[in-house]
Design an enzyme around this catalytic site. Sequence first.
Site, PDB file in Angstrom:
ATOM      1  N   VAL A  58       0.346  -1.771  -0.013  1.00  0.00           N
ATOM      2  CA  VAL A  58       0.003   0.506   0.063  1.00  0.00           C
ATOM      3  C   VAL A  58       1.305   1.419   0.255  1.00  0.00           C
ATOM      4  O   VAL A  58       0.602   2.427   0.142  1.00  0.00           O
ATOM      5  CB  VAL A  58      -0.969  -0.145   1.102  1.00  0.00           C
ATOM      6  CG1 VAL A  58      -1.910  -1.290   1.151  1.00  0.00           C
ATOM      7  CG2 VAL A  58      -0.383  -0.494   2.506  1.00  0.00           C
ATOM      8  N   TYR A  59       2.219   1.151   0.200  1.00  0.00           N
ATOM      9  CA  TYR A  59       3.071   2.098   0.268  1.00  0.00           C
ATOM     10  C   TYR A  59       2.744   2.701  -1.047  1.00  0.00           C
ATOM     11  O   TYR A  59       3.376   2.414  -2.389  1.00  0.00           O
ATOM     12  CB  TYR A  59       4.575   2.252   0.440  1.00  0.00           C
ATOM     13  CG  TYR A  59       4.639   1.526   2.802  1.00  0.00           C
ATOM     14  CD1 TYR A  59       3.135   1.489   2.508  1.00  0.00           C
ATOM     15  CD2 TYR A  59       6.168   1.045   2.639  1.00  0.00           C
ATOM     16  CE1 TYR A  59       3.982   1.264   4.816  1.00  0.00           C
ATOM     17  CE2 TYR A  59       5.662   0.894   4.230  1.00  0.00           C
ATOM     18  CZ  TYR A  59       4.862   1.186   4.749  1.00  0.00           C
ATOM     19  OH  TYR A  59       5.442   0.835   5.981  1.00  0.00           O
ATOM     20  N   PRO A  60       3.016   3.978  -1.669  1.00  0.00           N
ATOM     21  CA  PRO A  60       3.161   5.161  -0.008  1.00  0.00           C
ATOM     22  C   PRO A  60       2.013   5.546   0.459  1.00  0.00           C
ATOM     23  O   PRO A  60       0.656   6.044  -0.174  1.00  0.00           O
ATOM     24  CB  PRO A  60       3.934   6.797  -0.955  1.00  0.00           C
ATOM     25  CG  PRO A  60       3.203   6.728  -2.003  1.00  0.00           C
ATOM     26  CD  PRO A  60       3.480   5.121  -3.042  1.00  0.00           C
TER      27      PRO A  60
END
Length: 150
Positions: A58-60
């Site tokens: 899920v980053y950033p």
Amino acid sequence: MSNSITLPTTKLGQTGLTVSRLCLGTMTFGLQTDEGTSRQILDTAADAGINFLDTADVYPLGGGLATAGSTEEIIGRWLKGKREHFILATKAVGKVGPAPWDQGASRKHILDAISMLPSDDWELIMLTCTNCTLMMPQPLLMRLWKHWTP
């Protein structure tokens, strides 16, 4: 990677892997931190002796579905030609797309999450949720945690 500093290391659980006691978190790479700056941070960390990198599907954080996976893409590009020097940890379970299966601890979501990494040679995947039920056939578990040793 000049590695002019010697950082203390430790064993990563029972994996047999030796990692720097400092792990570089990368949750801002690709939104709050542009790719050029992200690469400078990674270079500086490597020069300081950090060999343990943490990321997630899920980053950033903060960018929503539009940027999910950007961090792993940046790390994957930076790792080209030096992958053997780093231990890569990633996380799955978070929402990365609009479909119901684009989140959670299902086999499909985990495989989709790790496929975001340009490298298929990662060492640790963490499921970051409460009340996750993980049901996978043994061959898949063996593939997912291929470097773990009893």
